[in-house]
Design a protein around this motif. Sequence first.
Motif, PDB file in Angstrom:
ATOM      1  N   ALA A 105      -9.218   0.082 -22.151  1.00  0.00           N
ATOM      2  CA  ALA A 105      -8.123  -0.587 -22.857  1.00  0.00           C
ATOM      3  C   ALA A 105      -7.737   0.178 -24.118  1.00  0.00           C
ATOM      4  O   ALA A 105      -6.542   0.333 -24.436  1.00  0.00           O
ATOM      5  N   GLU A 106      -8.729   0.673 -24.836  1.00  0.00           N
ATOM      6  CA  GLU A 106      -8.450   1.437 -26.058  1.00  0.00           C
ATOM      7  C   GLU A 106      -7.720   2.735 -25.747  1.00  0.00           C
ATOM      8  O   GLU A 106      -6.832   3.165 -26.502  1.00  0.00           O
ATOM      9  N   LEU A 107      -8.078   3.371 -24.646  1.00  0.00           N
ATOM     10  CA  LEU A 107      -7.409   4.618 -24.266  1.00  0.00           C
ATOM     11  C   LEU A 107      -5.912   4.410 -24.139  1.00  0.00           C
ATOM     12  O   LEU A 107      -5.105   5.196 -24.649  1.00  0.00           O
ATOM     13  N   PHE A 108      -5.519   3.347 -23.443  1.00  0.00           N
ATOM     14  CA  PHE A 108      -4.095   3.106 -23.211  1.00  0.00           C
ATOM     15  C   PHE A 108      -3.393   2.593 -24.462  1.00  0.00           C
ATOM     16  O   PHE A 108      -2.229   2.939 -24.711  1.00  0.00           O
ATOM     17  N   ALA A 109      -4.083   1.807 -25.273  1.00  0.00           N
ATOM     18  CA  ALA A 109      -3.443   1.223 -26.450  1.00  0.00           C
ATOM     19  C   ALA A 109      -3.278   2.230 -27.581  1.00  0.00           C
ATOM     20  O   ALA A 109      -2.351   2.106 -28.393  1.00  0.00           O
ATOM     21  N   GLN A 110      -4.142   3.245 -27.655  1.00  0.00           N
ATOM     22  CA  GLN A 110      -4.138   4.148 -28.803  1.00  0.00           C
ATOM     23  C   GLN A 110      -3.564   5.528 -28.515  1.00  0.00           C
ATOM     24  O   GLN A 110      -3.448   6.344 -29.437  1.00  0.00           O
ATOM     25  N   SER A 111      -3.216   5.808 -27.289  1.00  0.00           N
ATOM     26  CA  SER A 111      -2.741   7.151 -26.940  1.00  0.00           C
ATOM     27  C   SER A 111      -1.221   7.217 -26.922  1.00  0.00           C
ATOM     28  O   SER A 111      -0.542   6.269 -26.522  1.00  0.00           O
ATOM     29  N   ASP A 112      -0.696   8.371 -27.334  1.00  0.00           N
ATOM     30  CA  ASP A 112       0.736   8.632 -27.203  1.00  0.00           C
ATOM     31  C   ASP A 112       1.064   9.156 -25.814  1.00  0.00           C
ATOM     32  O   ASP A 112       2.203   9.055 -25.363  1.00  0.00           O
ATOM     33  N   VAL A 113       0.070   9.737 -25.171  1.00  0.00           N
ATOM     34  CA  VAL A 113       0.219  10.170 -23.784  1.00  0.00           C
ATOM     35  C   VAL A 113      -1.123   9.952 -23.095  1.00  0.00           C
ATOM     36  O   VAL A 113      -2.172  10.278 -23.649  1.00  0.00           O
ATOM     37  N   VAL A 114      -1.082   9.377 -21.900  1.00  0.00           N
ATOM     38  CA  VAL A 114      -2.279   9.175 -21.094  1.00  0.00           C
ATOM     39  C   VAL A 114      -2.143  10.009 -19.836  1.00  0.00           C
ATOM     40  O   VAL A 114      -1.142   9.889 -19.105  1.00  0.00           O
ATOM     41  N   SER A 115      -3.128  10.857 -19.569  1.00  0.00           N
ATOM     42  CA  SER A 115      -3.102  11.709 -18.387  1.00  0.00           C
ATOM     43  C   SER A 115      -4.200  11.269 -17.426  1.00  0.00           C
ATOM     44  O   SER A 115      -5.377  11.221 -17.791  1.00  0.00           O
ATOM     45  N   VAL A 116      -3.803  10.949 -16.196  1.00  0.00           N
ATOM     46  CA  VAL A 116      -4.719  10.380 -15.203  1.00  0.00           C
ATOM     47  C   VAL A 116      -5.342  11.494 -14.369  1.00  0.00           C
ATOM     48  O   VAL A 116      -4.625  12.278 -13.734  1.00  0.00           O
ATOM     49  N   HIS A 117      -6.668  11.537 -14.355  1.00  0.00           N
ATOM     50  CA  HIS A 117      -7.386  12.556 -13.586  1.00  0.00           C
ATOM     51  C   HIS A 117      -8.537  11.963 -12.782  1.00  0.00           C
ATOM     52  O   HIS A 117      -9.426  12.705 -12.356  1.00  0.00           O
ATOM     53  N   THR A 118      -8.521  10.671 -12.553  1.00  0.00           N
ATOM     54  CA  THR A 118      -9.592  10.042 -11.803  1.00  0.00           C
ATOM     55  C   THR A 118      -9.337  10.166 -10.308  1.00  0.00           C
ATOM     56  O   THR A 118      -8.185  10.095  -9.859  1.00  0.00           O
ATOM     57  N   PRO A 119     -10.382  10.384  -9.510  1.00  0.00           N
ATOM     58  CA  PRO A 119     -10.190  10.438  -8.054  1.00  0.00           C
ATOM     59  C   PRO A 119      -9.856   9.056  -7.510  1.00  0.00           C
ATOM     60  O   PRO A 119     -10.148   8.031  -8.143  1.00  0.00           O
ATOM     61  N   LEU A 120      -9.212   9.029  -6.348  1.00  0.00           N
ATOM     62  CA  LEU A 120      -8.902   7.759  -5.693  1.00  0.00           C
ATOM     63  C   LEU A 120     -10.119   7.304  -4.901  1.00  0.00           C
ATOM     64  O   LEU A 120     -10.486   7.895  -3.892  1.00  0.00           O
ATOM     65  N   LEU A 121     -10.756   6.251  -5.389  1.00  0.00           N
ATOM     66  CA  LEU A 121     -11.920   5.635  -4.767  1.00  0.00           C
ATOM     67  C   LEU A 121     -11.636   4.141  -4.652  1.00  0.00           C
ATOM     68  O   LEU A 121     -10.702   3.634  -5.284  1.00  0.00           O
ATOM     69  N   PRO A 122     -12.396   3.406  -3.861  1.00  0.00           N
ATOM     70  CA  PRO A 122     -12.168   1.953  -3.805  1.00  0.00           C
ATOM     71  C   PRO A 122     -12.155   1.308  -5.185  1.00  0.00           C
ATOM     72  O   PRO A 122     -11.343   0.412  -5.453  1.00  0.00           O
ATOM     73  N   ALA A 123     -13.005   1.802  -6.086  1.00  0.00           N
ATOM     74  CA  ALA A 123     -13.078   1.205  -7.421  1.00  0.00           C
ATOM     75  C   ALA A 123     -11.931   1.618  -8.326  1.00  0.00           C
ATOM     76  O   ALA A 123     -11.687   0.970  -9.352  1.00  0.00           O
ATOM     77  N   THR A 124     -11.203   2.695  -7.984  1.00  0.00           N
ATOM     78  CA  THR A 124     -10.125   3.165  -8.854  1.00  0.00           C
ATOM     79  C   THR A 124      -8.736   2.876  -8.300  1.00  0.00           C
ATOM     80  O   THR A 124      -7.747   3.159  -8.974  1.00  0.00           O
TER      81      THR A 124
END
Length: 349
Positions: free
Chosen positions: A218-237
């Motif tokens: 939550a802090e990552l999204f609330a405090q960033s001017d840009v968010v870059s997604v690099h997580t693999p696609l898994l059931p949990a993601t």
Amino acid sequence: MPRTSPDTPEAPPARNRPRAAVAMKPGAATALLDARSLAALGEVCDLADLPALDDFATDRARAVLADVEILVTGWGCPPLDGAALAAAPRLRAVVHTAGSVHGHITEACWDRGIEVSSAAAANALPVAEYTVAMILLSGKRVLERAREYRAERRRDNWLATPARVGNHGRTVGILSASLIGRRVIELLRPYDLPVLLHDPYVTDEEAAALGVRPVGLAELFAQSDVVSVHTPLLPATRGLVDRELLTSMRPDAVLINTARGAVVDQDALTDVLRQERIRAILDVTDPDPLPTAHPLWDCDNALITPHLAGSQGNEWQRLVDLAVGEIDRWAAGDGFAHPVRRERLAFLA
């Protein structure tokens, strides 16, 4: 018998050149394997003649597989299931000239003890380069301002540029310290951009070594001017980046996704973009490509590129060079430098 001087160095022992074959769709083989690449492969293995194998059930495939020790695979390689492995009794290793091995490495491969290597590390660099370029371009609002400039054909009042434009002290949030995420962090070091990281598997000590500040999701999204997604696609993601996170982003913040489209709740993203609260740079979507009538196409605050961040054109040479190096190491008995481990497969893209 020819005489040799005591000082004459002995010839090095002949290197083992394992029997190998290429398995990928024809278009991938044409793109990757030019004359230089084939010659380089020929230096380290005894390569079966092309065309590449794209169906392991054919008579030709069974004949080729009969004495193959190593497969050089790529995009479109068929699954190496039990039937394919039965036709390849000598197969001991697979060297993949792309990133993910999920499409063709099966449980039967692991059960057989086949060693697997991937060129994911080589493919990470162009994706990271694309990401950093987009971070910097979006900070200056280059694409939007260029579009306005073309429409108006006159310069704006640059002294009236809003304070939110620019890359001084802009906070970048990285979602997942994957191979690509770590490369992005590395490439961002010369810039005046504080970096936040969310990755539950990275310790505070590792984050400090990377030069980033670890934060919650939550802090990552609330405090960033840009968010870059690099997580693999898994059931949990799947759908990890949900409506709540997207609506918590700062006004005019940017979401960059070069991972997998389904990591982001695309309906929620579409709604938030249509409200013109944030911007997005999407190299992947869900589905990929989008239907022609999808409303995302009409969002001026969304830049959608055709899955081009990964290796293309002359960047393919890195993938082949890595594969050649891996075969050379393996043939010398040194093992792979870029192995794929069975126990880590669930965490990989």
